[in-house]
Design a protein around this motif. Structure first.
Motif, PDB file in Angstrom:
ATOM      1  N   HIS A 246     -29.539 -33.742  34.409  1.00 51.73           N
ATOM      2  CA  HIS A 246     -28.301 -32.728  34.639  1.00 51.73           C
ATOM      3  C   HIS A 246     -28.652 -31.282  35.039  1.00 51.73           C
ATOM      4  CE1 HIS A 246     -26.107 -36.756  35.737  1.00 51.73           C
ATOM      5  NE2 HIS A 246     -25.472 -35.981  36.901  1.00 51.73           N
ATOM      6  N   LEU A 247     -29.405 -31.475  33.596  1.00 51.42           N
ATOM      7  CA  LEU A 247     -29.331 -29.864  33.306  1.00 51.42           C
ATOM      8  C   LEU A 247     -30.920 -29.216  33.256  1.00 51.42           C
ATOM      9  CD1 LEU A 247     -27.450 -29.962  30.354  1.00 51.42           C
ATOM     10  CD2 LEU A 247     -26.687 -28.854  32.103  1.00 51.42           C
ATOM     11  N   GLY A 248     -31.592 -30.611  33.688  1.00 48.95           N
ATOM     12  CA  GLY A 248     -33.531 -29.834  33.035  1.00 48.95           C
ATOM     13  C   GLY A 248     -33.684 -30.024  32.663  1.00 48.95           C
ATOM     14  N   ALA A 249     -33.845 -31.166  31.550  1.00 54.42           N
ATOM     15  CA  ALA A 249     -34.002 -30.747  30.019  1.00 54.42           C
ATOM     16  C   ALA A 249     -33.453 -31.767  28.780  1.00 54.42           C
ATOM     17  CB  ALA A 249     -34.629 -29.082  29.265  1.00 54.42           C
ATOM     18  N   ARG A 250     -34.217 -31.996  28.084  1.00 55.48           N
ATOM     19  CA  ARG A 250     -33.368 -32.786  27.023  1.00 55.48           C
ATOM     20  C   ARG A 250     -32.566 -31.856  26.220  1.00 55.48           C
ATOM     21  NH1 ARG A 250     -36.956 -37.504  25.538  1.00 55.48           N
ATOM     22  NH2 ARG A 250     -36.396 -36.676  23.606  1.00 55.48           N
ATOM     23  N   PRO A 251     -31.481 -32.409  25.835  1.00 47.45           N
ATOM     24  CA  PRO A 251     -30.295 -31.873  24.653  1.00 47.45           C
ATOM     25  C   PRO A 251     -31.034 -30.652  23.860  1.00 47.45           C
ATOM     26  CG  PRO A 251     -29.855 -34.054  24.843  1.00 47.45           C
ATOM     27  CD  PRO A 251     -31.266 -34.533  25.752  1.00 47.45           C
ATOM     28  N   THR A 252     -32.429 -31.002  22.650  1.00 49.12           N
ATOM     29  CA  THR A 252     -32.612 -29.967  21.940  1.00 49.12           C
ATOM     30  C   THR A 252     -33.276 -28.887  22.710  1.00 49.12           C
ATOM     31  OG1 THR A 252     -33.047 -32.094  20.734  1.00 49.12           O
ATOM     32  CG2 THR A 252     -33.784 -29.782  19.506  1.00 49.12           C
ATOM     33  N   ASP A 253     -33.852 -29.001  23.935  1.00 50.98           N
ATOM     34  CA  ASP A 253     -34.246 -28.764  24.110  1.00 50.98           C
ATOM     35  C   ASP A 253     -34.063 -27.495  24.457  1.00 50.98           C
ATOM     36  OD1 ASP A 253     -37.672 -28.869  23.560  1.00 50.98           O
ATOM     37  OD2 ASP A 253     -38.122 -30.098  25.264  1.00 50.98           O
ATOM     38  N   TRP A 254     -32.677 -28.201  25.569  1.00 52.70           N
ATOM     39  CA  TRP A 254     -32.056 -27.059  26.697  1.00 52.70           C
ATOM     40  C   TRP A 254     -30.828 -26.579  25.462  1.00 52.70           C
ATOM     41  CZ3 TRP A 254     -26.861 -25.738  26.669  1.00 52.70           C
ATOM     42  CH2 TRP A 254     -26.327 -24.533  27.910  1.00 52.70           C
ATOM     43  N   LEU A 255     -30.614 -26.459  24.002  1.00 53.85           N
ATOM     44  CA  LEU A 255     -29.231 -25.634  23.470  1.00 53.85           C
ATOM     45  C   LEU A 255     -30.633 -25.214  22.408  1.00 53.85           C
ATOM     46  CD1 LEU A 255     -26.642 -25.798  22.101  1.00 53.85           C
ATOM     47  CD2 LEU A 255     -27.662 -27.222  20.214  1.00 53.85           C
ATOM     48  N   LEU A 256     -31.358 -24.762  23.067  1.00 56.29           N
ATOM     49  CA  LEU A 256     -32.526 -24.168  22.366  1.00 56.29           C
ATOM     50  C   LEU A 256     -33.028 -22.688  22.588  1.00 56.29           C
ATOM     51  CD1 LEU A 256     -34.925 -25.892  19.113  1.00 56.29           C
ATOM     52  CD2 LEU A 256     -32.884 -24.782  19.668  1.00 56.29           C
ATOM     53  N   ALA A 257     -32.948 -23.085  23.926  1.00 52.74           N
ATOM     54  CA  ALA A 257     -33.660 -22.643  25.205  1.00 52.74           C
ATOM     55  C   ALA A 257     -32.261 -21.724  25.825  1.00 52.74           C
ATOM     56  CB  ALA A 257     -33.957 -23.542  26.761  1.00 52.74           C
ATOM     57  N   ASN A 258     -30.957 -22.181  25.498  1.00 56.72           N
ATOM     58  CA  ASN A 258     -29.791 -21.263  26.355  1.00 56.72           C
ATOM     59  C   ASN A 258     -28.459 -20.467  25.170  1.00 56.72           C
ATOM     60  OD1 ASN A 258     -29.585 -21.506  29.337  1.00 56.72           O
ATOM     61  ND2 ASN A 258     -30.692 -23.884  28.486  1.00 56.72           N
ATOM     62  N   HIS A 259     -29.577 -20.771  23.847  1.00 54.99           N
ATOM     63  CA  HIS A 259     -28.047 -20.127  22.510  1.00 54.99           C
ATOM     64  C   HIS A 259     -29.081 -20.366  21.212  1.00 54.99           C
ATOM     65  CE1 HIS A 259     -24.149 -21.278  24.802  1.00 54.99           C
ATOM     66  NE2 HIS A 259     -25.002 -21.823  25.293  1.00 54.99           N
ATOM     67  N   PRO A 260     -28.572 -19.192  20.997  1.00 52.59           N
ATOM     68  CA  PRO A 260     -29.179 -19.064  19.682  1.00 52.59           C
ATOM     69  C   PRO A 260     -28.906 -19.406  18.435  1.00 52.59           C
ATOM     70  CG  PRO A 260     -27.169 -17.415  19.856  1.00 52.59           C
ATOM     71  CD  PRO A 260     -27.449 -18.208  21.076  1.00 52.59           C
ATOM     72  N   VAL A 261     -29.406 -21.010  18.275  1.00 49.57           N
ATOM     73  CA  VAL A 261     -28.173 -21.824  17.170  1.00 49.57           C
ATOM     74  C   VAL A 261     -29.612 -20.899  16.008  1.00 49.57           C
ATOM     75  CG1 VAL A 261     -29.342 -24.083  16.463  1.00 49.57           C
ATOM     76  CG2 VAL A 261     -29.450 -23.180  18.702  1.00 49.57           C
ATOM     77  N   ASP A 262     -29.019 -20.880  14.513  1.00 50.00           N
ATOM     78  CA  ASP A 262     -29.262 -20.129  14.016  1.00 50.00           C
ATOM     79  C   ASP A 262     -28.160 -21.306  12.653  1.00 50.00           C
ATOM     80  OD1 ASP A 262     -26.231 -19.692  13.953  1.00 50.00           O
ATOM     81  OD2 ASP A 262     -27.068 -17.202  13.932  1.00 50.00           O
ATOM     82  N   ALA A 263     -27.800 -21.163  11.793  1.00 53.40           N
ATOM     83  CA  ALA A 263     -27.706 -21.047  10.033  1.00 53.40           C
ATOM     84  C   ALA A 263     -25.944 -21.877  10.450  1.00 53.40           C
ATOM     85  CB  ALA A 263     -27.698 -20.643   8.645  1.00 53.40           C
ATOM     86  N   ARG A 264     -25.009 -21.408  11.573  1.00 51.76           N
ATOM     87  CA  ARG A 264     -24.095 -21.259  11.618  1.00 51.76           C
ATOM     88  C   ARG A 264     -23.985 -22.300  12.078  1.00 51.76           C
ATOM     89  NH1 ARG A 264     -21.635 -17.768  15.035  1.00 51.76           N
ATOM     90  NH2 ARG A 264     -19.451 -19.191  14.651  1.00 51.76           N
ATOM     91  N   TRP A 265     -25.091 -23.393  12.673  1.00 49.45           N
ATOM     92  CA  TRP A 265     -24.829 -24.313  13.286  1.00 49.45           C
ATOM     93  C   TRP A 265     -25.051 -25.928  12.625  1.00 49.45           C
ATOM     94  CZ3 TRP A 265     -24.252 -25.298  18.811  1.00 49.45           C
ATOM     95  CH2 TRP A 265     -24.281 -24.133  20.056  1.00 49.45           C
ATOM     96  N   CYS A 266     -24.859 -26.852  13.566  1.00 48.22           N
ATOM     97  CA  CYS A 266     -24.699 -28.472  12.306  1.00 48.22           C
ATOM     98  C   CYS A 266     -25.054 -29.125  13.484  1.00 48.22           C
ATOM     99  CB  CYS A 266     -23.833 -28.101  11.843  1.00 48.22           C
ATOM    100  SG  CYS A 266     -23.990 -30.448  11.107  1.00 48.22           S
ATOM    101  N   LEU A 267     -26.280 -30.027  13.987  1.00 47.58           N
ATOM    102  CA  LEU A 267     -26.233 -30.686  15.101  1.00 47.58           C
ATOM    103  C   LEU A 267     -26.613 -32.002  14.554  1.00 47.58           C
ATOM    104  CD1 LEU A 267     -26.460 -28.894  17.046  1.00 47.58           C
ATOM    105  CD2 LEU A 267     -27.921 -27.824  15.452  1.00 47.58           C
ATOM    106  N   ILE A 268     -25.719 -33.028  14.658  1.00 46.40           N
ATOM    107  CA  ILE A 268     -25.489 -34.122  14.749  1.00 46.40           C
ATOM    108  C   ILE A 268     -25.943 -35.685  15.200  1.00 46.40           C
ATOM    109  CG2 ILE A 268     -23.083 -35.682  14.251  1.00 46.40           C
ATOM    110  CD1 ILE A 268     -22.721 -33.198  12.711  1.00 46.40           C
TER     111      ILE A 268
END
Length: 455
Positions: A246-268
């Motif tokens: 549906h989004l054209g990318a695997r979840p981790t790839d999509w998130l890193l490409a679309n949001h500035p993931v940094d030290a505030r994030w915790c990915l479960i």
């Protein structure tokens, strides 16, 4: 002021012997140094108490109820999830508070000093909001106060039943909010947190890329200038396939490409990542939130811990479904999963630190970061989240340093050595028992005796 004398302690300067730790009235460590005055407490071993970074408290009441064969010819996470929806359809706010009280007590007795509650059960059984939109969040805050545990509350945005934007149905209706309603609920949860102890904190949790669409994710993140951000990511193969379709990318790839993931994030979980995704996520500074007992129970898969830590990544630990709340067993299960996959030993050990030391250091540092909590270390100024243990027994035999940690984690009896636990200076466990143990258990038992468990 409380004064703790420890025969040995794990501090920011490494292992130290005959140490004095003083706790001020504000719940923070005032001083760490040589013994200089009469203690109020003595302990053989003093450790920083980690934050449990991922919990769904209500699922504790399901422990042991989902082990029979279902009609599904191949039982999986998805068949377990259907049973979970059936169970939660009967839970009232009183039930949730009673269950959470027991969970938080058990976490403290297991050596956790605080918890990040990934809270998505918001509405009544038909999906209608309570008169107070944040009623269920208020009950979580009340339960944490009764138990005396430090709380980072993570209200969850849950919009859809899948990436195809299908409507929520059945038990899922209790989770649902659009972004506007969620932000109002979040404000109510923040008000409840503000009415509690000063060490409590608020964050937010977009549930997953399956349950939150790109517009909804952007909408709530734009209103989150501070505080932790938690999200389930790449837990199941079917989830990865659905997001990619549906989004054209695997979840981790999509998130890193679309949001500035940094030290505030915790990915479960992150149990379904490629090697390249593993290294890319490690380099963001985000915490990978691992729940090895639940991940084993649900057949999620094995997190690539050797590559993630080798790439400089941060990890922390949570109890997720709370089927078995045991800090040392969570750490051991992660290490054993790496050994089984790679047919190795001491998979996560370093040249200067044993396996147990690497795991425990990761749990304290990663947990504190994921919870937005100034804890996880024995040092002046830090919140006094501490655990005191006995070493004069047949399991530890007065061992020292890293060998002590290895014995606690891999000997199988470490939890039985816990004598004292402090959460922000609150002495909530003494002689191995929570100070409200009997009342909390009695309330929980009354709740369970009323609930239907044959499903």
């Amino acid at each position: 002021m409380q004064v703790i004398h420890a025969k040995q302690a794990l501090t920011t300067n490494g292992w130290q012997s005959d140490l004095e730790v003083t706790i001020g009235a504000d719940g923070r460590i005032e001083h760490v140094g040589p013994v200089s005055q009469q203690p109020t407490h003595r302990t053989a071993l003093l450790l920083p108490a980690p934050l449990n970074l991922h919990s769904h408290a209500f699922q504790r009441a399901m422990a042991g109820l989902t082990e029979a064969k279902s009609p599904d010819p191949r039982d999986s996470f998805w068949s377990w999830r259907r049973l979970m929806y059936t169970f939660l359809n009967q839970l009232t706010p009183d039930d949730v508070e009673a269950i959470a009280g027991l969970v938080f007590m058990e976490m403290l007795e297991a050596g956790y000093g605080a918890v990040a509650e990934f809270h998505y059960l918001h509405h009544d059984v038909s999906g209608v909001p309570y008169a107070s939109l944040a009623e269920m969040s208020e009950r979580i805050v009340a339960a944490s106060g009764q138990a005396g545990i430090g709380l980072t509350l993570l209200p969850v945005l849950y919009q859809f039943g899948g990436c195809d934007l299908r409507a929520l149905n059945g038990g899922q209706r209790r989770f649902g909010n659009d972004p506007e309603q969620f932000l109002r609920l979040h404000a109510g949860a923040a008000a409840a947190i503000a009415g509690g102890p000063a060490d409590n904190a608020i964050g937010m949790a977009p549930h997953s890329l399956r349950a939150v669409d790109p517009a909804g994710l952007s909408a709530i993140l734009s209103q989150a200038p501070s505080g932790p951000i938690h999200m389930h990511l790449a837990e199941q193969v079917a989830e990865v396939d659905e997001v990619q379709a549906h989004l054209g990318a695997r979840p981790t790839d999509w998130l890193l490409a679309n949001h500035p993931v940094d030290a505030r994030w915790c990915l479960i979980h992150c149990t379904q990542m490629t090697e390249a995704e593993t290294i890319a996520l490690a380099q963001t500074g985000a915490v990978a939130g691992l729940c090895p007992i639940t991940e084993s129970s649900l057949g999620d898969g094995i997190f690539n811990g050797t590559s993630y830590l080798g790439g400089g990544g941060m990890i922390g630990f949570g109890s997720d479904s709370n089927i078995h709340i045991a800090l040392f067993d969570e750490l051991k299960t992660l290490e054993y999963s790496q050994r089984l996959r790679d047919r190795s030993r001491a998979a996560l050990a370093k040249s200067d630190r044993s396996t147990g030391r690497v795991l425990y250091d990761a749990a304290t540092k990663g947990g504190a970061q994921a919870g937005g909590r100034d804890s996880g270390r024995i040092a002046a100024g830090a919140l006094a989240d501490l655990v005191g243990l006995d070493d004069d027994n047949e399991w530890l035999c007065n061992r020292k340093g890293d060998a002590m940690l290895d014995s606690l984690i891999f000997g199988g009896r470490g939890q039985g050595c816990i004598r004292d636990v402090w959460s922000a200076g609150r002495h909530v466990v003494a002689e191995g028992r929570h100070f409200r143990r009997e009342a909390i258990i009695e309330r929980y038992k009354k709740t369970m005796n009323r609930l239907e468990t044959d499903f």
